[in-house]
Design a protein around this motif. Sequence first.
Motif, mmCIF file in Angstrom:
data_model
loop_
_atom_site.group_PDB
_atom_site.id
_atom_site.type_symbol
_atom_site.label_atom_id
_atom_site.label_comp_id
_atom_site.label_asym_id
_atom_site.label_seq_id
_atom_site.Cartn_x
_atom_site.Cartn_y
_atom_site.Cartn_z
ATOM 1 N N PRO B 95 1.007 -20.230 2.450
ATOM 2 C CA PRO B 95 2.694 -20.891 2.388
ATOM 3 C C PRO B 95 3.629 -20.066 2.104
ATOM 4 C CG PRO B 95 1.338 -21.503 0.244
ATOM 5 C CD PRO B 95 0.742 -20.419 0.917
ATOM 6 N N PRO B 96 4.197 -19.326 1.949
ATOM 7 C CA PRO B 96 5.748 -18.202 2.499
ATOM 8 C C PRO B 96 5.594 -17.987 4.008
ATOM 9 C CG PRO B 96 4.471 -17.174 0.263
ATOM 10 C CD PRO B 96 3.721 -18.510 0.721
ATOM 11 N N ALA B 97 4.034 -18.295 4.680
ATOM 12 C CA ALA B 97 4.713 -17.378 5.963
ATOM 13 C C ALA B 97 4.874 -18.812 6.819
ATOM 14 C CB ALA B 97 2.875 -17.734 6.247
ATOM 15 N N TRP B 98 4.482 -19.680 6.527
ATOM 16 C CA TRP B 98 5.293 -21.324 6.920
ATOM 17 C C TRP B 98 6.467 -21.662 6.493
ATOM 18 C CZ3 TRP B 98 2.701 -24.033 10.672
ATOM 19 C CH2 TRP B 98 1.770 -24.006 10.644
ATOM 20 N N ILE B 139 23.181 -18.967 5.226
ATOM 21 C CA ILE B 139 22.036 -19.485 4.157
ATOM 22 C C ILE B 139 20.596 -19.658 4.743
ATOM 23 C CG2 ILE B 139 22.275 -21.567 2.338
ATOM 24 C CD1 ILE B 139 25.008 -21.620 2.874
ATOM 25 N N VAL B 140 20.565 -19.658 5.631
ATOM 26 C CA VAL B 140 18.964 -20.714 6.044
ATOM 27 C C VAL B 140 18.422 -18.916 5.975
ATOM 28 C CG1 VAL B 140 17.300 -21.124 7.873
ATOM 29 C CG2 VAL B 140 19.925 -22.435 6.545
ATOM 30 N N LEU B 141 19.201 -18.091 6.589
ATOM 31 C CA LEU B 141 18.680 -16.443 6.409
ATOM 32 C C LEU B 141 18.407 -15.730 5.267
ATOM 33 C CD1 LEU B 141 20.574 -14.378 9.212
ATOM 34 C CD2 LEU B 141 18.259 -14.890 9.475
ATOM 35 N N LEU B 142 19.269 -16.231 4.045
ATOM 36 C CA LEU B 142 18.598 -15.728 2.601
ATOM 37 C C LEU B 142 17.096 -16.574 1.855
ATOM 38 C CD1 LEU B 142 22.011 -16.013 0.868
ATOM 39 C CD2 LEU B 142 20.638 -13.646 0.853
ATOM 40 N N PHE B 143 17.241 -17.217 2.568
ATOM 41 C CA PHE B 143 15.823 -18.179 2.261
ATOM 42 C C PHE B 143 14.521 -17.560 3.264
ATOM 43 C CE2 PHE B 143 12.330 -21.045 3.434
ATOM 44 C CZ PHE B 143 12.258 -21.281 2.305
ATOM 45 N N THR B 144 15.129 -17.394 4.277
ATOM 46 C CA THR B 144 13.535 -17.274 4.684
ATOM 47 C C THR B 144 13.557 -15.497 5.077
ATOM 48 O OG1 THR B 144 15.476 -16.037 7.147
ATOM 49 C CG2 THR B 144 13.940 -18.160 6.853
ATOM 50 N N GLY B 145 14.005 -14.923 4.403
ATOM 51 C CA GLY B 145 14.315 -13.253 3.982
ATOM 52 C C GLY B 145 13.729 -13.336 3.084
ATOM 53 N N TRP B 146 13.971 -14.005 1.903
ATOM 54 C CA TRP B 146 12.715 -14.410 0.289
ATOM 55 C C TRP B 146 11.896 -14.244 1.394
ATOM 56 C CZ3 TRP B 146 14.966 -12.332 -3.363
ATOM 57 C CH2 TRP B 146 14.164 -12.644 -5.091
ATOM 58 N N MET B 147 11.638 -15.197 1.619
ATOM 59 C CA MET B 147 9.739 -15.671 1.546
ATOM 60 C C MET B 147 9.721 -14.379 2.664
ATOM 61 S SD MET B 147 9.306 -19.131 0.572
ATOM 62 C CE MET B 147 9.978 -19.138 -0.498
ATOM 63 N N GLY B 148 10.238 -13.220 3.684
ATOM 64 C CA GLY B 148 9.281 -12.620 4.092
ATOM 65 C C GLY B 148 9.352 -11.807 2.810
ATOM 66 N N GLY B 149 9.522 -11.358 2.184
ATOM 67 C CA GLY B 149 9.185 -10.226 1.337
ATOM 68 C C GLY B 149 8.018 -10.562 0.377
ATOM 69 N N SER B 150 7.751 -12.396 0.038
ATOM 70 C CA SER B 150 7.029 -12.694 -0.681
ATOM 71 C C SER B 150 5.571 -12.302 0.459
ATOM 72 C CB SER B 150 7.175 -14.512 -0.561
ATOM 73 O OG SER B 150 8.169 -14.807 -1.794
ATOM 74 N N MET B 151 5.857 -12.285 1.269
ATOM 75 C CA MET B 151 4.522 -12.482 2.221
ATOM 76 C C MET B 151 4.206 -10.786 2.548
ATOM 77 S SD MET B 151 5.683 -14.411 5.988
ATOM 78 C CE MET B 151 4.311 -13.438 7.020
ATOM 79 N N ARG B 154 4.277 -9.406 -1.934
ATOM 80 C CA ARG B 154 3.385 -10.585 -2.967
ATOM 81 C C ARG B 154 1.688 -10.345 -2.147
ATOM 82 N NH1 ARG B 154 5.486 -16.026 -5.128
ATOM 83 N NH2 ARG B 154 3.043 -15.813 -6.502
ATOM 84 N N HIS B 155 1.527 -10.639 -1.065
ATOM 85 C CA HIS B 155 0.633 -10.973 -0.630
ATOM 86 C C HIS B 155 0.362 -9.503 0.490
ATOM 87 C CE1 HIS B 155 1.031 -15.244 -1.929
ATOM 88 N NE2 HIS B 155 2.015 -14.804 -1.233
ATOM 89 N N HIS B 156 1.105 -9.206 0.618
ATOM 90 C CA HIS B 156 0.263 -7.201 2.034
ATOM 91 C C HIS B 156 0.472 -7.956 3.023
ATOM 92 C CE1 HIS B 156 1.003 -5.769 -3.106
ATOM 93 N NE2 HIS B 156 -0.240 -7.067 -2.638
ATOM 94 N N VAL B 157 1.256 -8.499 3.753
ATOM 95 C CA VAL B 157 1.144 -8.696 4.819
ATOM 96 C C VAL B 157 1.373 -7.707 5.435
ATOM 97 C CG1 VAL B 157 1.713 -10.651 6.477
ATOM 98 C CG2 VAL B 157 1.556 -11.334 4.537
ATOM 99 N N GLY B 158 0.410 -6.977 6.221
ATOM 100 C CA GLY B 158 0.820 -5.736 6.918
ATOM 101 C C GLY B 158 0.882 -4.553 6.456
ATOM 102 N N VAL B 159 0.441 -4.997 5.277
ATOM 103 C CA VAL B 159 0.659 -3.506 5.066
ATOM 104 C C VAL B 159 -1.088 -2.777 4.985
ATOM 105 C CG1 VAL B 159 0.735 -2.434 2.330
ATOM 106 C CG2 VAL B 159 2.260 -4.431 2.974
ATOM 107 N N MET B 160 -1.342 -1.882 4.749
ATOM 108 C CA MET B 160 -1.881 -1.037 5.290
ATOM 109 C C MET B 160 -3.290 -1.395 3.672
ATOM 110 S SD MET B 160 -1.886 2.673 7.563
ATOM 111 C CE MET B 160 -2.979 2.620 7.789
ATOM 112 N N ASN B 161 -4.371 -0.439 4.004
ATOM 113 C CA ASN B 161 -5.088 -1.558 3.033
ATOM 114 C C ASN B 161 -5.710 0.004 2.397
ATOM 115 O OD1 ASN B 161 -6.282 -3.972 2.932
ATOM 116 N ND2 ASN B 161 -7.731 -3.302 5.391
#
Lengths: 187, 161
Positions: B95-98, B139-151, B154-161
């Motif tokens: 969901p954060p990606a969306w 304001i919208v950037l703050l929200f999307t930046g936070w969502m990008g941080g969650s990705m 929290r979800h390790h998107v793009g993080v190496m295994n």
Amino acid sequence: MGSLSDLICRDRKRGLAVSLAVCFVGALCLAGCDESAPDPKTQIGANPDLPAQQRYLVPPMHVAAVVGWKQGEAPTVADGLQIKAVAVGLQHPRSLYVLPNGDILVIESKAPGTEPIKRPKDFIMKWVESWATSGGDTGESNRITLLRDADGDGVPEVKSVFLDHLNSRSAWHSLEMNFTSQTPMPL
Amino acid sequence: MQDVIPAATTETSTETNPASTARVATHPIHPMLVSFPIACFVGTLLTDLAYWKTAEMMWADFSAWLLFFGLVMGGLAAIAGLVDFLSNRSIRALPPAWFHMIGNVVVLVLALFNSFVHSRDAWTSVVPSGLILSALTVIVLLFTGWMGGSMVFRHHVGVMN
């Protein structure tokens, strides 16, 4: 579009600034024609009835299409008269000056191209303004061309650059002032 | 206690992190590019505020340039981000990606409108609509930046295994 066969016999003002001014005046006229003329009394005094301010995301632009002369094309004149091109291939001729001996000086001028780009909008403005010039950047301008028809047959034998490297010269009188200022002062 | 180990959920998955597709030598491109539009659009708000307070044309010109380069770099960042988003099902499942994707499209649309507003001349190029749009963008950037941080965190998107 793009034809360079400018005819001197009709003072064709094809300079960029003039074209834009014509567009602007034309737009004003159109705007003025839209509504019936208001009561003049509402337009004077301490509280004139001003039109509401309008703001646009993209301002309305009405750039008149450039229509050049075709090869050999000329205005129609009355019977018994004839008309001929004195010169062709001029770059944005703005005004003429006929000297006492019959020589013609043609003042050709366009924007010198040295204006700074101050905002991103200026790129787009320059592009839109280029629609109003005849054939875009067609060559050297900003000069004064001398035409001499010594034998009086209507076809000048001499066409030469009288002065060049001028910036947006639009009128003769300012050049006259230059001449005056360059006259050596008696010591 | 537990007979069956539950299937790894996206939240706690440690098996395979959702991989980035647009990357250079395993480094995702999108995070390299996003700094530019973020800095430009935050800068636009600051220069708009400076113009509002001083009426000094230089600040309005700054805003116009910042918006312009923010849009250019933001467009590139959006391409890299969309490649990651569209080419990986496990990213699209988050969901954060969306929220991040839709929010940043809103940011770019706001900034584009803001650019047109800033193309007006003088005071009305900033006050009030340009300034409001710049603030909304941040304001919208703050929200999307936070969502990008969650990705990422929290979800390790793009993080190496």
